[in-house]
Design a protein around this motif. Sequence first.
Motif, PDB file in Angstrom:
ATOM      1  N   PHE A 110       0.836  -1.195   0.000  1.00  0.00           N
ATOM      2  CA  PHE A 110       0.000   0.000   0.000  1.00  0.00           C
ATOM      3  C   PHE A 110       0.875   1.250   0.000  1.00  0.00           C
ATOM      4  N   ASP A 111       0.391   2.288  -0.674  1.00  0.00           N
ATOM      5  CA  ASP A 111       1.086   3.574  -0.697  1.00  0.00           C
ATOM      6  C   ASP A 111       0.626   4.480   0.437  1.00  0.00           C
ATOM      7  N   VAL A 112      -0.670   4.418   0.754  1.00  0.00           N
ATOM      8  CA  VAL A 112      -1.274   5.335   1.721  1.00  0.00           C
ATOM      9  C   VAL A 112      -2.303   4.557   2.543  1.00  0.00           C
ATOM     10  N   VAL A 113      -2.422   4.908   3.836  1.00  0.00           N
ATOM     11  CA  VAL A 113      -3.496   4.347   4.649  1.00  0.00           C
ATOM     12  C   VAL A 113      -4.230   5.482   5.355  1.00  0.00           C
ATOM     13  N   ILE A 114      -5.527   5.297   5.557  1.00  0.00           N
ATOM     14  CA  ILE A 114      -6.337   6.172   6.398  1.00  0.00           C
ATOM     15  C   ILE A 114      -6.566   5.421   7.699  1.00  0.00           C
ATOM     16  N   ARG A 115      -6.218   6.050   8.829  1.00  0.00           N
ATOM     17  CA  ARG A 115      -6.383   5.371  10.110  1.00  0.00           C
ATOM     18  C   ARG A 115      -7.055   6.276  11.127  1.00  0.00           C
ATOM     19  N   VAL A 116      -7.874   5.658  11.966  1.00  0.00           N
ATOM     20  CA  VAL A 116      -8.590   6.364  13.022  1.00  0.00           C
ATOM     21  C   VAL A 116      -7.837   6.174  14.337  1.00  0.00           C
ATOM     22  N   ASN A 117      -7.482   7.305  14.975  1.00  0.00           N
ATOM     23  CA  ASN A 117      -6.727   7.248  16.231  1.00  0.00           C
ATOM     24  C   ASN A 117      -5.585   6.235  16.164  1.00  0.00           C
ATOM     25  N   PRO A 118      -4.662   6.394  15.209  1.00  0.00           N
ATOM     26  CA  PRO A 118      -3.591   5.396  15.087  1.00  0.00           C
ATOM     27  C   PRO A 118      -2.795   5.302  16.379  1.00  0.00           C
ATOM     28  N   PRO A 119      -2.696   4.117  16.975  1.00  0.00           N
ATOM     29  CA  PRO A 119      -1.998   3.988  18.257  1.00  0.00           C
ATOM     30  C   PRO A 119      -0.490   4.124  18.128  1.00  0.00           C
ATOM     31  N   ASP A 120       0.034   3.817  16.936  1.00  0.00           N
ATOM     32  CA  ASP A 120       1.477   3.862  16.750  1.00  0.00           C
ATOM     33  C   ASP A 120       1.767   4.207  15.306  1.00  0.00           C
ATOM     34  N   THR A 121       2.463   5.312  15.082  1.00  0.00           N
ATOM     35  CA  THR A 121       2.807   5.714  13.715  1.00  0.00           C
ATOM     36  C   THR A 121       4.296   5.510  13.457  1.00  0.00           C
ATOM     37  N   HIS A 122       4.919   4.567  14.165  1.00  0.00           N
ATOM     38  CA  HIS A 122       6.339   4.293  13.980  1.00  0.00           C
ATOM     39  C   HIS A 122       6.611   3.909  12.528  1.00  0.00           C
ATOM     40  N   GLY A 123       7.551   4.600  11.904  1.00  0.00           N
ATOM     41  CA  GLY A 123       7.885   4.330  10.513  1.00  0.00           C
ATOM     42  C   GLY A 123       6.948   4.975   9.525  1.00  0.00           C
TER      43      GLY A 123
END
Length: 286
Positions: free
Chosen positions: A138-151
């Motif tokens: 995947f190139d892009v993701v949409i996330r709700v309240n992402p718990p961890d954006t490491h990387g």
Amino acid sequence: MDLLALKDFVLVAQHGGIGAASRASGRSKATLSRHLAGLEDDLGVRLVERGANTLRLTDEGRALHARSRELLLEFAELREAIQGRRDDPHGQLRISAPLLFCHMHMAMLAAQFRARHPGVVLDVQADDRQVDLVDEGFDVVIRVNPPDTHGLVGRCFMEDWLTLVATPAIAARAAGEVPAVILSSQKTQGHWTVQSNAGGRQIAGSVVLKLPSYVLVRTAVLEGAGAAALPHSLVDGDLRRGKLLNMGTVEGSATQIWVLHTARRLTSPKVRAFVDFVSNRFRTPE
């Protein structure tokens, strides 16, 4: 390290075998096999375990695959930049987004983005799980309240919250216990704690219906099945038209929605264009 051999290794790893990689790419099995063997000889390690009909990556092969995908993407983006195409979004853009966001927004966003950037072909997957951008391509993701954006890097482009809503007839019973419609994944609870202009209060609820998505919960509430805590963005129109009444904001339900991509040094034009487009479309102040 031979760059062409590395590309062929990634191709074989992605497709799970030399035959499948050959069919998908049009490259001969002999060439792929020769490049794979040459890469193993060059590195001095075995990258794959070969069976009669299957191929399995070794630990070293998995490590190389994880790193080489990013490396090859950077090479491709560097070439585009040198060729003067850095500001020309093009190619396939693979996006993973939650099911509710897809139902509410993605068709409109995709059509408008495509009209602005006709060189980009969008491939959108609706999925509530936390996909791995690199491993799953995947190139892009949409996330709700992402718990961890490491990387990962990106922007919060939208904020939402849960609003307790019901039809006027159901809301009139809020002084006592009201029938409740909840998600199937939620634990049964005896009350909601909400905040409104009148201050904080608890509203007792008795679960009468469990449904698998917010879209279905909203439909049931509109049909008078009971009250429910729903994303405000989903019921905003119903509230403005008077079909539903706002019984208060559910305490602790603040939500941030992010558009994220891998933190590569060179961000591709198509990814940068989509992140900018989504952020400007919703215009959430920082």
